[in-house]
Design a protein around this motif. Structure first.
Motif, PDB file in Angstrom:
ATOM      1  N   GLY A 153       0.793  -1.220   0.000  1.00  0.00           N
ATOM      2  CA  GLY A 153       0.000   0.000   0.000  1.00  0.00           C
ATOM      3  C   GLY A 153       0.831   1.278   0.000  1.00  0.00           C
ATOM      4  O   GLY A 153       0.281   2.387  -0.066  1.00  0.00           O
ATOM      5  N   ILE A 154       2.154   1.150   0.072  1.00  0.00           N
ATOM      6  CA  ILE A 154       3.023   2.331   0.151  1.00  0.00           C
ATOM      7  C   ILE A 154       2.935   3.183  -1.118  1.00  0.00           C
ATOM      8  O   ILE A 154       2.867   4.415  -1.055  1.00  0.00           O
ATOM      9  CB  ILE A 154       4.492   1.929   0.407  1.00  0.00           C
ATOM     10  N   GLU A 155       2.913   2.517  -2.270  1.00  0.00           N
ATOM     11  CA  GLU A 155       2.840   3.256  -3.538  1.00  0.00           C
ATOM     12  C   GLU A 155       1.537   4.050  -3.629  1.00  0.00           C
ATOM     13  O   GLU A 155       1.535   5.221  -4.040  1.00  0.00           O
ATOM     14  CB  GLU A 155       2.958   2.290  -4.716  1.00  0.00           C
ATOM     15  N   GLU A 156       0.429   3.439  -3.228  1.00  0.00           N
ATOM     16  CA  GLU A 156      -0.863   4.141  -3.241  1.00  0.00           C
ATOM     17  C   GLU A 156      -0.827   5.325  -2.282  1.00  0.00           C
ATOM     18  O   GLU A 156      -1.352   6.404  -2.583  1.00  0.00           O
ATOM     19  CB  GLU A 156      -1.996   3.192  -2.841  1.00  0.00           C
ATOM     20  N   LEU A 157      -0.190   5.132  -1.120  1.00  0.00           N
ATOM     21  CA  LEU A 157      -0.083   6.230  -0.148  1.00  0.00           C
ATOM     22  C   LEU A 157       0.715   7.389  -0.734  1.00  0.00           C
ATOM     23  O   LEU A 157       0.306   8.556  -0.628  1.00  0.00           O
ATOM     24  CB  LEU A 157       0.587   5.727   1.132  1.00  0.00           C
ATOM     25  N   LEU A 158       1.839   7.090  -1.358  1.00  0.00           N
ATOM     26  CA  LEU A 158       2.676   8.133  -1.949  1.00  0.00           C
ATOM     27  C   LEU A 158       1.926   8.901  -3.032  1.00  0.00           C
ATOM     28  O   LEU A 158       2.008  10.133  -3.112  1.00  0.00           O
ATOM     29  CB  LEU A 158       3.967   7.530  -2.509  1.00  0.00           C
ATOM     30  N   GLU A 159       1.191   8.179  -3.857  1.00  0.00           N
ATOM     31  CA  GLU A 159       0.408   8.830  -4.911  1.00  0.00           C
ATOM     32  C   GLU A 159      -0.664   9.739  -4.302  1.00  0.00           C
ATOM     33  O   GLU A 159      -0.940  10.836  -4.815  1.00  0.00           O
ATOM     34  CB  GLU A 159      -0.248   7.775  -5.809  1.00  0.00           C
ATOM     35  N   THR A 160      -1.268   9.294  -3.210  1.00  0.00           N
ATOM     36  CA  THR A 160      -2.299  10.094  -2.543  1.00  0.00           C
ATOM     37  C   THR A 160      -1.698  11.350  -1.935  1.00  0.00           C
ATOM     38  O   THR A 160      -2.286  12.435  -1.988  1.00  0.00           O
ATOM     39  CB  THR A 160      -3.014   9.262  -1.457  1.00  0.00           C
ATOM     40  N   ILE A 161      -0.492  11.224  -1.363  1.00  0.00           N
ATOM     41  CA  ILE A 161       0.214  12.382  -0.809  1.00  0.00           C
ATOM     42  C   ILE A 161       0.484  13.405  -1.904  1.00  0.00           C
ATOM     43  O   ILE A 161       0.244  14.611  -1.725  1.00  0.00           O
ATOM     44  CB  ILE A 161       1.534  11.949  -0.140  1.00  0.00           C
ATOM     45  N   VAL A 162       0.984  12.944  -3.038  1.00  0.00           N
ATOM     46  CA  VAL A 162       1.275  13.845  -4.164  1.00  0.00           C
ATOM     47  C   VAL A 162       0.022  14.597  -4.587  1.00  0.00           C
ATOM     48  O   VAL A 162       0.042  15.823  -4.785  1.00  0.00           O
ATOM     49  CB  VAL A 162       1.850  13.054  -5.365  1.00  0.00           C
ATOM     50  N   ARG A 163      -1.068  13.879  -4.724  1.00  0.00           N
ATOM     51  CA  ARG A 163      -2.318  14.515  -5.146  1.00  0.00           C
ATOM     52  C   ARG A 163      -2.807  15.540  -4.123  1.00  0.00           C
ATOM     53  O   ARG A 163      -3.329  16.592  -4.481  1.00  0.00           O
ATOM     54  CB  ARG A 163      -3.394  13.458  -5.396  1.00  0.00           C
ATOM     55  N   MET A 164      -2.589  15.257  -2.844  1.00  0.00           N
ATOM     56  CA  MET A 164      -3.048  16.193  -1.817  1.00  0.00           C
ATOM     57  C   MET A 164      -2.191  17.462  -1.787  1.00  0.00           C
ATOM     58  O   MET A 164      -2.722  18.574  -1.710  1.00  0.00           O
ATOM     59  CB  MET A 164      -3.054  15.526  -0.438  1.00  0.00           C
ATOM     60  N   VAL A 165      -0.867  17.329  -1.851  1.00  0.00           N
ATOM     61  CA  VAL A 165      -0.018  18.524  -1.783  1.00  0.00           C
ATOM     62  C   VAL A 165      -0.205  19.412  -3.013  1.00  0.00           C
ATOM     63  O   VAL A 165       0.040  20.617  -2.958  1.00  0.00           O
ATOM     64  CB  VAL A 165       1.480  18.169  -1.605  1.00  0.00           C
ATOM     65  N   HIS A 166      -0.663  18.817  -4.106  1.00  0.00           N
ATOM     66  CA  HIS A 166      -0.895  19.603  -5.325  1.00  0.00           C
ATOM     67  C   HIS A 166      -2.345  20.065  -5.462  1.00  0.00           C
ATOM     68  O   HIS A 166      -2.742  20.593  -6.505  1.00  0.00           O
ATOM     69  CB  HIS A 166      -0.468  18.805  -6.554  1.00  0.00           C
ATOM     70  N   GLY A 167      -3.126  19.857  -4.410  1.00  0.00           N
ATOM     71  CA  GLY A 167      -4.498  20.361  -4.406  1.00  0.00           C
ATOM     72  C   GLY A 167      -5.463  19.593  -5.277  1.00  0.00           C
ATOM     73  O   GLY A 167      -6.538  20.103  -5.610  1.00  0.00           O
ATOM     74  N   GLU A 168      -5.103  18.367  -5.646  1.00  0.00           N
ATOM     75  CA  GLU A 168      -5.978  17.573  -6.510  1.00  0.00           C
ATOM     76  C   GLU A 168      -7.040  16.812  -5.722  1.00  0.00           C
ATOM     77  O   GLU A 168      -7.956  16.242  -6.307  1.00  0.00           O
ATOM     78  CB  GLU A 168      -5.134  16.591  -7.330  1.00  0.00           C
ATOM     79  N   ILE A 169      -6.891  16.788  -4.403  1.00  0.00           N
ATOM     80  CA  ILE A 169      -7.864  16.114  -3.540  1.00  0.00           C
ATOM     81  C   ILE A 169      -8.569  17.158  -2.684  1.00  0.00           C
ATOM     82  O   ILE A 169      -7.925  17.928  -1.982  1.00  0.00           O
ATOM     83  CB  ILE A 169      -7.188  15.078  -2.628  1.00  0.00           C
ATOM     84  N   LYS A 170      -9.870  17.210  -2.794  1.00  0.00           N
ATOM     85  CA  LYS A 170     -10.664  18.125  -1.976  1.00  0.00           C
ATOM     86  C   LYS A 170     -11.302  17.322  -0.844  1.00  0.00           C
ATOM     87  O   LYS A 170     -12.051  16.377  -1.097  1.00  0.00           O
ATOM     88  CB  LYS A 170     -11.755  18.805  -2.813  1.00  0.00           C
TER      89      LYS A 170
END
Length: 244
Positions: A153-170
């Motif tokens: 699950g680490i890869e999915e977590l990293l991808e989610t972090i990237v999306r959050m810091v770039h404002g892609e997750i509301k």
């Protein structure tokens, strides 16, 4: 390479695998010391993902953020005053109900949260099934299933972090409802709190801490640089929200 360094806070109850996740993410790029003026261990590490730099702070393991101990104050103050780009809340999938208490407290403080549902391998062994999508919808933030020690699950977590810091997750964190008496007091306090802290801090959370007589928070607010918050103690309610 993006020159900006993103800051991640790592929060969770003791024995949830939080430190394991910290080690998996940072490898040998980490160091420990003490928090300034405290005897509490400060663990900090770094990692690079997709050419971007991340600094991760492993907060003390706590069961709450109610400033009942130095560990709780350190974790609370970092989330509120350092304003990390992302706060990862690590939960034990085998003891979800108990662990959610801390998660809900963090969600009252910041909306930049990713819930890491760790020890999914242990939960599976015990026959525990968790509806990840439903939990995420209920909490209003991403939930990522992990088995950190196996690096699942680490890869999915990293991808989610990237999306959050770039404002892609509301996100839209769940708002915890309290008793009618407490909610009425919160409503009365909110205008006063907003007048003092503006948009700098989560007003509803500050109001709740005032109702609980959290004097350590008042002290911390007063001593933050660039903020003249001398009026805060005037609005302190010396009663406990638990007893209202």
């Amino acid at each position: 390479m993006n020159n900006r360094e993103y800051t991640i806070a790592l929060a969770g109850n003791p024995n949830t695998g939080k430190s394991t996740l910290f080690n998996v993410l940072t490898g040998l790029r980490q160091h420990t010391g003490n928090w300034p003026g405290k005897t509490v261990v400060h663990a900090e590490g770094f990692f690079t993902y997709k050419d971007e730099q991340y600094r991760i702070i492993d907060l003390p393991g706590t069961y709450s953020l109610y400033s009942n101990s130095v560990d709780e104050e350190v974790a609370r103050d970092f989330i509120i005053f350092a304003k990390p780009d992302v706060t990862l809340v690590v939960l034990d999938a085998t003891a979800l109900e108990r662990n959610l208490n801390l998660a809900l407290q963090v969600l009252e403080m910041t909306d930049r949260v990713i819930v890491c549902l760790n020890l999914m391998d242990e939960a599976k062994k015990k026959g525990i099934v968790i509806d990840i999508a439903k939990l995420s919808k209920k909490l209003g933030v991403p939930v990522v299933p992990l088995a950190a020690r196996n690096k699942e699950g680490i890869e999915e977590l990293l991808e989610t972090i990237v999306r959050m810091v770039h404002g892609e997750i509301k996100t839209k964190p769940i708002v915890v409802s309290y008793s009618r008496a407490i909610e009425e007091k919160i409503t009365k306090l909110l205008p006063l709190v907003k007048e003092i802290v503006g948009e700098e801090y989560p007003a509803r959370w500050v109001a709740l801490r005032l109702l609980d007589g959290d004097t350590s928070l008042l002290h911390a607010l007063q001593h933050q640089p660039h903020h003249l918050l001398k009026g805060v103690p005037n609005y302190a309610c010396h009663c406990s929200a638990k007893s209202i």
